[in-house]
Structures are given as structure tokens and as C-alpha cells.
Design an enzyme around this catalytic site. Structure first.
Site, PDB file in Angstrom:
ATOM      1  N   GLU A   1       0.799  -1.231   0.000  1.00  0.00           N
ATOM      2  CA  GLU A   1       0.000   0.000   0.000  1.00  0.00           C
ATOM      3  C   GLU A   1       0.832   1.282   0.000  1.00  0.00           C
ATOM      4  O   GLU A   1       0.766   2.087   0.938  1.00  0.00           O
ATOM      5  CB  GLU A   1      -0.944  -0.007   1.207  1.00  0.00           C
ATOM      6  CG  GLU A   1      -1.915  -1.173   1.178  1.00  0.00           C
ATOM      7  CD  GLU A   1      -3.025  -1.068   2.216  1.00  0.00           C
ATOM      8  OE1 GLU A   1      -2.900  -0.261   3.159  1.00  0.00           O
ATOM      9  OE2 GLU A   1      -4.030  -1.782   2.076  1.00  0.00           O
TER      10      GLU A   1
ATOM     11  N   GLU B   1      -5.505  -8.437   0.091  1.00  0.00           N
ATOM     12  CA  GLU B   1      -6.180  -8.213   1.380  1.00  0.00           C
ATOM     13  C   GLU B   1      -7.643  -7.881   1.116  1.00  0.00           C
ATOM     14  O   GLU B   1      -7.965  -7.169   0.163  1.00  0.00           O
ATOM     15  CB  GLU B   1      -5.602  -7.010   2.152  1.00  0.00           C
ATOM     16  CG  GLU B   1      -4.251  -7.218   2.758  1.00  0.00           C
ATOM     17  CD  GLU B   1      -3.743  -5.983   3.508  1.00  0.00           C
ATOM     18  OE1 GLU B   1      -4.561  -5.197   4.043  1.00  0.00           O
ATOM     19  OE2 GLU B   1      -2.521  -5.815   3.556  1.00  0.00           O
TER      20      GLU B   1
HETATM   21  C1  GAL Z   1      -4.437  -2.422   5.327  1.00  0.00           C
HETATM   22  C2  GAL Z   1      -3.078  -2.777   5.844  1.00  0.00           C
HETATM   23  C3  GAL Z   1      -3.079  -3.839   6.890  1.00  0.00           C
HETATM   24  C4  GAL Z   1      -4.273  -3.842   7.807  1.00  0.00           C
HETATM   25  C5  GAL Z   1      -5.566  -3.593   7.062  1.00  0.00           C
HETATM   26  C6  GAL Z   1      -6.793  -3.400   7.931  1.00  0.00           C
HETATM   27  O1  GAL Z   1      -4.455  -1.094   4.898  1.00  0.00           O
HETATM   28  O2  GAL Z   1      -2.234  -3.185   4.805  1.00  0.00           O
HETATM   29  O3  GAL Z   1      -1.862  -3.758   7.568  1.00  0.00           O
HETATM   30  O4  GAL Z   1      -4.079  -3.024   8.878  1.00  0.00           O
HETATM   31  O5  GAL Z   1      -5.451  -2.463   6.257  1.00  0.00           O
HETATM   32  O6  GAL Z   1      -7.011  -2.070   8.242  1.00  0.00           O
END
Ligand code: GAL
Length: 450
Positions: A180, A360
Site C-alpha cells: 500500500e 487483502e
Molecule cells: C491495510 C493494511 C493492513 C491492515 C488492514 C486493515 O491497509 O495493509 O496492515 O491493517 O489495512 O485495516
């Protein structure tokens, strides 16, 4: 190479074989797993900038500190066996740069041995590995010299990446250089809510440029080093993609800023890695032909949608106001639950013509039924995108276990598996079982689709 890299033709055939019932069927060889990051789960990452920042009063909600986190630095075998028992065939994790290079130029062999064991354990359980090199945290020594604001970071990141490629390359199936980049650049350098708490558009995009350059150098280094050893590495980034819709759809200005912010936040970084042209607002445009084509896949992190409006009084945020839609279902962090968004995002990255992994996707909630609905509704949209021609090859749920959610501390519960932080006990949630069933059948259960 693992079998997640099945060709398009095979999937096409499979869809046809299912007699058109395409939206609930996932391709053979699809990668199914969960994602974590070092600082959020390992515990005792005492040598990075986040650790130092957490010790300051008022920075993290409820005064939480990452501390032992999930103690996964010691409990990885147990956690990975649990993932295997749940049917996961892939896992995404990050390496902690501050452990591997605790002082500038000094690489720690103990840390390498540890990660060899971590990745070797996954492989021995039949789990494919996706490894992230940078997931928000920086070694203390790097932060002290200005971190990602300084041009030297590009060479330093390349040196670290080379070391990792040589030492661990044989155990990595998929590489994510940077997690990110735009979230890191904006949270830490534009909104100033994460270390080092800078608040400047110029600094944020200077950082974005350095992240792009560092990715490019790492991409080539990993390819060069591993190809020389007869391997064919696959390297990309994990890009947070947010749906931006106009606050007042009837307003031409809101529509204009929504599309502008979509381009800047969602696309400019991917564009830089596609064309070599780093065109970010308010910083000098630069072209590096060697940056062009430095993604073997696109990693998509998707969570939610934001509404954007034009506000003449907000030059510091490029005249943009952001808000969450009212009267919609939200997670415990107040983010809109918007399953259609993952479909829209997947369709929007089709233009790059690359394989896609959902690196994710998840929900902070204490209501596990809500997590089940989230899972099924989002996977249904992923299946639709596959049916509509997006080459999605895997899905990594955020997260395997509850963990340290940065500034929000330990309160948000993102895990398929609950962690009792007092005892470090793992309690498998029903949503983890449901996910397991989806993985086993490669389809979404009919009763959950209602
Ligand atoms: C993303 C991040 C993760 C985790 C997830 C939930 O932005 O890569 O580390 O925190 O969000 O908020």
C-alpha cells in the site's frame, strides 16, 4: 512453481463445464489464504519506527502498544498448522526489515535463519508463500536518517531486497515489494497520523516517487538474482484500492474530484509501474524507462468506499472532502461495507492486462455473522469479476488472526481466528470454518447467498 498459475483457457473451459453457473465457482488452482504483516503479529519488533512511536502517549488508541502482539514470532508453526487445517493453500506475510538489517549495512543471520524456518514451515505444510518486503514499518536507523523522504532510501531498499532474494528466494512463490504505497505516503506524510507525522502534499508525493523507484530497483534485482539461479520469480505490489464516488452525484464538481482522486490514489502508482512515468501532483514528473512493466501481477487490497466532495476551503487536501455514506452497514471502524466495490475495482484494473491477486480483504467486527456475510458477499463479487474476464488467481483474507491494527491498537478484530491476548490462545471463529468450506468446494454455499 505452485499450481495457482493456471492459464486462462483452463478456467474458461471450467466455466463452460459448469453450464453457465459461473458466479459461484472459483477456478482450479486458485490460491486461498489469509494475510498478515510482521509488526502486527510477530511481537517485539523493538527496532523499528512504529515501536518507538507507540511508546509516546496519545498515539495509539487506548494507549495500546504492539508489545507481544500475537507472539507469532514464536508461534508461527501452530498458526500455520491451523491455516493448513482450515484448508488454506497459500499465505501472505511480511518480513521485518528491522530484524534482518538491525543496523545500517549489518545483516543479521539469526533473523534470516528464523525466516527460513517460517517460510520452510509453510512450504512443508503445502502452503504457497507470498512475501512482502515492506509493510509500513522501517528500521530505526533508516527512520533516523529521514526514511522515505531521502533519495538514498531507494538504494538501501534495493540492497535489503537483494539480501532477502539471495537468502530466502528459494522459499518464496510470490513477491510483494511494497504494501500500500499510497496509504503509507498519505497516512504518514500527508494526513500526518502515522510516524513520522508530516503534513504536506509535496512530501507525500515525494515519498510516493521514492517508493515507486525502490520498487523498480527491487523488481529488477529479484529477477536478476533468481533468474541466474534458474527461478522465475513473480513480483508485484499490494495496492490499496478504494472506491471513490461523488458525495452529491448531481454535482459536476464532486464528480470531477471523485474521478481525479480515483486517478491519483488508485491509479497513478500502478501507472508509474506500467509506463515508467511518475506523475504525481505537485512534484516533478520523472520518467524511468526501467520502471516500465515492473509488475508481474497486481495485488489488490480492498476494504471500502469513500464519498468525495469538492471543497474550496481545503487546498491542503487538494480541495477534497471525504465522508462515509450515511445509513449503510459499517464495520467497527466506521467503514462502509460495500461488496460491489470489489467488483468495480477488479473491473477497473483489467486495463493493465495482468493477473490479479486479492492481497487483502476483510472486516473489523466483533459480530462474526457479519464477517460471514462480508466474506460471502465479497467473494460473490470476485466470482462475478472472474466470470467477466478479470484474471483473478487468488484471495488472501485479512487476516488469519486478530492483530495490532496500527493506530487503532488491539480493539478492531479482523481475524478469522480470535486471539485472546492475555493467554495467546487461538479460537477458531465460525467464519473461518465457512471460509474453509468455500475453499474445499471452490464455490459459495447456496444458503449464504440469500
Ligand atoms: C491495510 C493494511 C493492513 C491492515 C488492514 C486493515 O491497509 O495493509 O496492515 O491493517 O489495512 O485495516
Amino acid at each position: 512453481m505452485h499450481e495457482g498459475l493456471e492459464g486462462k483457457g483452463a478456467r474458461e473451459e471450467r466455466r463452460n463445464a459448469m453450464g453457465g453457473d459461473v458466479w459461484r465457482v472459483f477456478p482450479e488452482g486458485f490460491l486461498w489464504g489469509a494475510a498478515t504483516s510482521s509488526h502486527q503479529v510477530e511481537g517485539n519488533n523493538v527496532n523499528n519506527d512504529w515501536w518507538d512511536w507507540e511508546q509516546l502517549p496519545g498515539k495509539v488508541a487506548h494507549g495500546d502498544k504492539s508489545g507481544d502482539a500475537c507472539d507469532q514470532y514464536n508461534r508461527y508453526r501452530q498458526d500455520f498448522e491451523m491455516a493448513r487445517d482450515l484448508g488454506h493453500n497459500a499465505h501472505r506475510l511480511s518480513l521485518e526489515w528491522s530484524r534482518i538489517e538491525p543496523e545500517e549495512g549489518r545483516f543479521d543471520q539469526g533473523a534470516i535463519e528464523h525466516y527460513r524456518d517460517v517460510l520452510g514451515t509453510l512450504k512443508s505444510l503445502g502452503i504457497a508463500t507470498m512475501v512482502t518486503l515492506h509493510h509500513f514499518t522501517n528500521p530505526r536507523w533508516l527512520a533516523a536518517k529521514g526514511g522515505w523522504l531521502r533519495p538514498e532510501v531507494v538504494g538501501l531498499f534495493e540492497r535489503y531486497s537483494r539480501h532477502v532474494a539471495v537468502e530466502l528466494g528459494d522459499l518464496v512463490d510470490l513477491w510483494v515489494t511494497i504494501n500500500e504505497p499510497m496509504v503509507y505516503a498519505t497516512q504518514s506524510f500527508l494526513f500526518g497520523v502515522w510516524p513520522p507525522e508530516k503534513k504536506s502534499v509535496v512530501l507525500a508525493f515525494r515519498v510516493a516517487k521514492n517508493l515507486a523507484k525502490a520498487h523498480g530497483r527491487a523488481y529488477h534485482a529479484i529477477h536478476e538474482l533468481l533468474e541466474a539461479r534458474g527461478m522465475r520469480p513473480l513480483v508485484g505490489i499490494a495496492k490499496n484500492m478504494m472506491v471513490f464516488d461523488p458525495k452529491r452525484p448531481e454535482s459536476r464538481w464532486d464528480r470531477a474530484v471523485a474521478s481525479k482522486i480515483d486517478r491519483i490514489f488508485n491509479k497513478s502508482f500502478l501507472d508509474a509501474l506500467t509506463t515508467g512515468v511518475m506523475a504525481f501532483p505537485l512534484v516533478r514528473r520523472e520518467t524511468d524507462p526501467k520502471l516500465a512493466g515492473t509488475q508481474d501481477f497486481i495485488g489488490v487490497n480492498y476494504y471500502s468506499r469513500t464519498l468525495v466532495g469538492f471543497n474550496i476551503r481545503k487546498p491542503q487536501t487538494l480541495f477534497i472532502d471525504m465522508a462515509v455514506k450515511e445509513d449503510v452497514e459499517k464495520n467497527n471502524l466506521g467503514w462502509e461495507i460495500y461488496p460491489k466495490g470489489i467488483y468495480r475495482i477488479l473491473m477497473s484494473v483489467k486495463e493493465y492486462g495482468l493477473p490479479v491477486y486479492i492481497t487483502e480483504n476483510g472486516i473489523a467486527t466483533t459480530d462474526d455473522k457479519q464477517r460471514e456475510r462480508f466474506l460471502v458477499s465479497h467473494l460473490r463479487e470476485v466470482a462475478s469479476a472472474i466470470a467477466d474476464g478479470v484474471d483473478v488467481r487468488g484471495y488472501f483474507h485479512w487476516s488469519l488472526v486478530d492483530n495490532f491494527e496500527w493506530k487503532e491498537g488491539f480493539t478492531p478484530r479482523f481475524g478469522l481466528v480470535e486471539v485472546d491476548y492475555k493467554t495467546q490462545a487461538r479460537i477458531v471463529r465460525p467464519s473461518a470454518r465457512l471460509y474453509s468450506e468455500i475453499i474445499r468446494t471452490g464455490s459459495l454455499p447456496q444458503e449464504h447467498l440469500q
